[in-house]
Every structure is written in C-alpha cells, then in structure tokens.
Design an enzyme around this catalytic site. Structure first.
Site, PDB file in Angstrom:
ATOM      1  NE  ARG A   1      11.711  -4.985  -0.761  1.00 31.20           N
ATOM      2  CZ  ARG A   1      12.246  -6.037  -0.116  1.00 31.20           C
ATOM      3  NH1 ARG A   1      11.468  -6.948   0.462  1.00 31.20           N
ATOM      4  NH2 ARG A   1      13.554  -6.171  -0.014  1.00 31.20           N
TER       5      ARG A   1
ATOM      6  CB  SER B   1      16.297  -1.491  -3.895  1.00 28.63           C
ATOM      7  OG  SER B   1      17.218  -2.099  -3.037  1.00 28.63           O
TER       8      SER B   1
ATOM      9  CD  GLU C   1      11.957  -1.672  -2.887  1.00 29.22           C
ATOM     10  OE1 GLU C   1      12.619  -2.619  -3.324  1.00 29.22           O
ATOM     11  OE2 GLU C   1      12.207  -1.088  -1.829  1.00 29.22           O
TER      12      GLU C   1
HETATM   13  C1  FAD Z   1      18.989   3.768   2.034  1.00 38.57           C
HETATM   14  C2  FAD Z   1      17.681   3.009   1.961  1.00 38.57           C
HETATM   15  C3  FAD Z   1      17.678   1.628   2.153  1.00 38.57           C
HETATM   16  C4  FAD Z   1      16.478   0.901   2.104  1.00 38.57           C
HETATM   17  N1  FAD Z   1      16.517  -0.449   2.315  1.00 38.57           N
HETATM   18  C5  FAD Z   1      15.377  -1.163   2.272  1.00 38.57           C
HETATM   19  C6  FAD Z   1      15.413  -2.585   2.519  1.00 38.57           C
HETATM   20  O1  FAD Z   1      16.457  -3.173   2.790  1.00 38.57           O
HETATM   21  N2  FAD Z   1      14.236  -3.250   2.459  1.00 38.57           N
HETATM   22  C7  FAD Z   1      13.053  -2.643   2.191  1.00 38.57           C
HETATM   23  O2  FAD Z   1      12.026  -3.336   2.155  1.00 38.57           O
HETATM   24  N3  FAD Z   1      12.992  -1.309   1.982  1.00 38.57           N
HETATM   25  C8  FAD Z   1      14.116  -0.557   2.010  1.00 38.57           C
HETATM   26  N4  FAD Z   1      14.076   0.799   1.782  1.00 38.57           N
HETATM   27  C9  FAD Z   1      12.778   1.437   1.461  1.00 38.57           C
HETATM   28  C10 FAD Z   1      12.086   2.090   2.692  1.00 38.57           C
HETATM   29  O3  FAD Z   1      12.986   2.236   3.755  1.00 38.57           O
HETATM   30  C11 FAD Z   1      10.897   1.279   3.176  1.00 38.57           C
HETATM   31  O4  FAD Z   1       9.962   1.111   2.143  1.00 38.57           O
HETATM   32  C12 FAD Z   1      10.181   1.955   4.362  1.00 38.57           C
HETATM   33  O5  FAD Z   1       9.263   1.057   4.936  1.00 38.57           O
HETATM   34  C13 FAD Z   1       9.469   3.245   3.973  1.00 38.57           C
HETATM   35  O6  FAD Z   1       9.054   3.881   5.172  1.00 38.57           O
HETATM   36  P1  FAD Z   1       8.642   5.407   5.231  1.00 38.57           P
HETATM   37  O7  FAD Z   1       8.107   5.674   6.581  1.00 38.57           O
HETATM   38  O8  FAD Z   1       9.789   6.241   4.820  1.00 38.57           O
HETATM   39  O9  FAD Z   1       7.469   5.457   4.143  1.00 38.57           O
HETATM   40  P2  FAD Z   1       7.117   6.627   3.124  1.00 38.57           P
HETATM   41  O10 FAD Z   1       8.187   6.724   2.092  1.00 38.57           O
HETATM   42  O11 FAD Z   1       6.767   7.854   3.852  1.00 38.57           O
HETATM   43  O12 FAD Z   1       5.797   6.029   2.456  1.00 38.57           O
HETATM   44  C14 FAD Z   1       5.864   4.892   1.618  1.00 38.57           C
HETATM   45  C15 FAD Z   1       4.426   4.454   1.285  1.00 38.57           C
HETATM   46  O13 FAD Z   1       3.794   3.983   2.471  1.00 38.57           O
HETATM   47  C16 FAD Z   1       2.605   4.741   2.740  1.00 38.57           C
HETATM   48  N5  FAD Z   1       2.532   4.892   4.197  1.00 38.57           N
HETATM   49  C17 FAD Z   1       3.487   5.414   5.006  1.00 38.57           C
HETATM   50  N6  FAD Z   1       3.095   5.358   6.290  1.00 38.57           N
HETATM   51  C18 FAD Z   1       1.860   4.809   6.281  1.00 38.57           C
HETATM   52  C19 FAD Z   1       0.909   4.504   7.299  1.00 38.57           C
HETATM   53  N7  FAD Z   1       1.176   4.744   8.597  1.00 38.57           N
HETATM   54  N8  FAD Z   1      -0.278   3.980   6.926  1.00 38.57           N
HETATM   55  C20 FAD Z   1      -0.561   3.723   5.623  1.00 38.57           C
HETATM   56  N9  FAD Z   1       0.297   3.985   4.620  1.00 38.57           N
HETATM   57  C21 FAD Z   1       1.493   4.520   4.943  1.00 38.57           C
HETATM   58  C22 FAD Z   1       2.800   6.048   2.009  1.00 38.57           C
HETATM   59  O14 FAD Z   1       1.541   6.648   1.708  1.00 38.57           O
HETATM   60  C23 FAD Z   1       3.538   5.598   0.774  1.00 38.57           C
HETATM   61  O15 FAD Z   1       2.628   5.057  -0.152  1.00 38.57           O
HETATM   62  C24 FAD Z   1      15.250   1.567   1.836  1.00 38.57           C
HETATM   63  C25 FAD Z   1      15.249   2.963   1.656  1.00 38.57           C
HETATM   64  C26 FAD Z   1      16.445   3.681   1.714  1.00 38.57           C
HETATM   65  C27 FAD Z   1      16.422   5.171   1.551  1.00 38.57           C
END
Ligand code: FAD
Length: 351
Positions: free
Chosen positions: A173, A251, A347
């Site tokens: 992570r 998580s 996380e």
């Molecule tokens: C129900 C649920 C289940 C999940 N299961 C998992 C799992 O199994 N495994 C796992 O690893 N994660 C899991 N996650 C966490 C999440 O889905 C991941 O971390 C995902 O990659 C976040 O993507 P996002 O676009 O929503 O990022 P955001 O929440 O919008 O941003 C997260 C971070 O990334 C940065 N960021 C976003 N886009 C960019 C970009 N293009 N360039 C630079 N920085 C950027 C943001 O500034 C922030 O710091 C889960 C979440 C939920 C709600």
C-alpha cells in the site's frame, strides 16, 4: 520547443460540494475545482496566473479519502479517459488507460478483450490514476505485478515524463507518490496515464483462501481469467459494503507487518491472533481480527461506525462528519495498542 497552451481554456468551478465525490459521503467543499480531461489541462493549470502557484490536490474517485474539512488547495479532478492496446509483445499485451478511467471498467475491458492479468483486482473502487499511488492489491496480486509505466505531469513545470515501474518504490500500500522526502512525488506530480502489462503466457493467481473455496465449490481447478473475475466480483460483493449504499473507504487500517520475534510476543498476549507468514520472513497480522478482538464491531461515534460484518471497515451511518470518523479511528488505534502493543496505520488519506 514547448507546445503552446492557453490557460484561459480551463474552467474553474467555485464552491463545489464534494460529498458526491467521496465514497465515504463526507461533507466538504472545494473552493476551486478544475476537471482534468487531457494531460495538457495540467499544463494549463500550472500556467494559469491565479492557480499556477497555489497548492493542488489531485482527486480521483474519492474512495480512499477521509475529508475532515473544506479543501483550500485547488482540486484537480481527474477525468482523462481512454483505454487502448498500445502494443503486443512476445511476453505481454501492453494496455494504456487514462487516469480518470474507472478502475473496474479497465479490468472488465481487459478480461473481455482476452488480455488476462488484472482479474484478481476486479471491483476495487476508484480510478486508474490512483491505483499506483497506494499500489492497490487484492486476492494475491498487487498493482506493481502488472504495472509497466506511468505518465506523469510535474505540478510546477507542467512537463510530462514517462516513469518505469522500477523507479516507483512500490511497497505494501505504498509508492513514491505517497512520500514527499527523498525524491518522493506526493503533491509534486499528477499521474495522467498508466500502462499495464498483461503477461503472456498468463498463469492464474489462485493461492488465496476465498478463491480456493470457489474452486472446491465449483469443481473448476483450472479457471479462466473470466472465471476468476466473476469469482472475485462475487466474493467482494458478499464481503464489503457497497459505497453506493453505505459510505465507506474500504479497509480503514493497513495490516501491520511485524518481525517473527514481535509476532511471538503478540501470540503470548493472544494465541488465536490471525497472522500470515510472508515470503521475506516477516509476518502480516490481520488488523480486522485485532479490532474485532477488542470488541469494536458495530460501535459508533456520531454517524461513524465500525461495520457490523467486517471490523476493518468504518462506515458512514448517514450524516457522519470526517471528524467523527477520525475520532473513532483514534479510539480503535488506542485500544488495539493497549491490548496488542501494535500501532495500526490508517490506509485512507485524511485531509
Ligand atoms: C469498498 C472499498 C473497497 C476497497 N478495496 C480495496 C482493495 O481491495 N485494495 C486496495 O488496495 N484498495 C481498496 N480500496 C481503496 C481504494 O479503492 C483505492 O485506494 C483506490 O485506488 C483509490 O482510488 P481513487 O481514484 O478513489 O483515489 P482517491 O481517493 O481520489 O485518492 C487517493 C489518493 O491518491 C491521490 N491520487 C488520486 N488520483 C491521482 C492521480 N491521478 N495522480 C496522483 N495522485 C492521485 C489522491 O491525491 C489521494 O492522495 C477500497 C475502497 C473501497 C471504498
């Protein structure tokens, strides 16, 4: 020579309600928000007389965020689309996707096209551009296992670069995009496109208890990528709360990784602790099990609660505020520390 770009081409939205843009459904406002629909839009922001020097916050799908206050930084909402097969090599299909593509849509597309390799990562919420940030992982695969390179744009110079996976310092992570020091790229770069390698020949990754159960149930011992995709979708739907129904960020804590000696000490405190030996000799502890053992399932602080079915997930029971989520998380950290001597690390990104 640099391309000519005009910063007047961007649209700055004011006082944008972020509740629909974070899966926890927490209230917050972005004072200024710009939708990034192509990589050049980042240059336009950087060159803009008002926005250029202002701090920036990059927003993907908001599925790994806890918003505790309004965002003063300029929010760059990633909406760069497009998925294509870039190249077919002897060892892999190279697929490229825009940072704003929904992660699950990419996984589904690769499976449908016959480019296997991402299927274990089905149904993880969020965007393609955020996937490398915390090196998303599930069911035995991490993003780093399939990442070829990322296209980034520098938030100061507006220049773009293609960074190979080898320089991204991936960990559990973790990546270079989560760190500011020692050449870290947090707040310095935005990921605009991502390239993946879908390996040839493809070998299924099955060494995960839930998948083994599916194999036993169905009697299928050599599943296709499509089969694994369907299984992972079904397993996740049964286990995790759907953010469209009940707000959450997946998580809430990372699974702590400890040495064998530390693990022996914790087993001394509770012989039932769920733990997994890692290939490098360290031991991963199940954070959800520890939280449950401390009696947190179903407990609430205001509108924030520990999910009844899975103690690792915090949920929004309705009108939760970010501060309530943080208070609940801190109380959990204290009690787990008190009982097991382990400091749980959140996380999601807390803003
Ligand atoms: C129900 C649920 C289940 C999940 N299961 C998992 C799992 O199994 N495994 C796992 O690893 N994660 C899991 N996650 C966490 C999440 O889905 C991941 O971390 C995902 O990659 C976040 O993507 P996002 O676009 O929503 O990022 P955001 O929440 O919008 O941003 C997260 C971070 O990334 C940065 N960021 C976003 N886009 C960019 C970009 N293009 N360039 C630079 N920085 C950027 C943001 O500034 C922030 O710091 C889960 C979440 C939920 C709600």
């Amino acid at each position: 020579m640099q391309d000519q770009v005009s910063s007047s081409q961007i649209n700055i939205e004011a006082e944008v309600n972020l509740r629909p843009y974070n899966t926890f459904g927490l209230p917050a406002t972005a004072h200024r928000l710009v939708r990034i629909r192509e990589p050049l839009d980042v240059r336009r922001v950087v060159d803009h007389p008002d926005l250029g020097r202002a701090p920036k916050f990059v927003l993907g799908g908001g599925s790994n965020l806890v918003l505790t206050k309004d965002i003063e930084a300029v929010v760059l909402k990633m909406e760069i689309g497009g998925i294509r097969l870039l190249e077919e090599r002897e060892d892999a299909f190279i697929v490229e996707a825009g940072a704003g593509v929904v992660w699950h849509d990419l996984v589904q597309w690769t499976v449908e096209q016959g480019y296997a390799g991402l299927e274990n990562l089905a149904l993880i919420p969020g965007t393609v551009g955020a996937a490398p940030v915390q090196n998303i992982g599930a069911y035995g695969i991490e993003l780093k296992d399939r990442l070829e390179s990322v296209e980034v744009v520098d938030l100061v110079t507006g220049r773009s670069a293609l960074l190979p996976a080898s320089v991204l310092r991936f960990g559990y992570r973790d990546s270079v995009f989560k760190h500011r020091d020692f050449g870290g790229l947090a707040d310095k770069s935005v990921i605009t496109r991502v390239r993946f390698h879908c390996p040839k020949p493809w070998v299924p990754v099955l060494g995960y208890l839930d998948l083994e159960r599916k194999m036993n149930e169905t009697g299928i011992s050599t599943p296709s990528a499509r089969q694994i995709f369907d299984w992972v979708v079904a397993i996740r739907r049964a286990k995790l709360p759907d953010p469209a129904v009940i707000g959450n960020a997946g998580s809430f804590f990372k699974n702590p990784v400890v040495t064998e000696e530390q693990c022996r000490d914790i087993i001394g405190r509770d012989p039932h602790i769920v733990h997994y030996p890692m290939p490098d000799g360290t031991i991963k502890l199940a954070a959800g099990w520890m939280i449950d053992a401390c009696g947190w399932k179903g407990k609430t602080v205001g509108g924030a609660a520990v999910y009844e079915k899975q103690a690792l997930v915090l949920v929004n029971k309705g009108e939760a505020r970010g501060a309530e989520v943080v208070t609940l998380a801190r109380a959990i950290q204290e009690s787990v520390y008190g009982r097991f001597g382990i400091r749980l690390e959140p996380e999601p990104v807390v803003l």
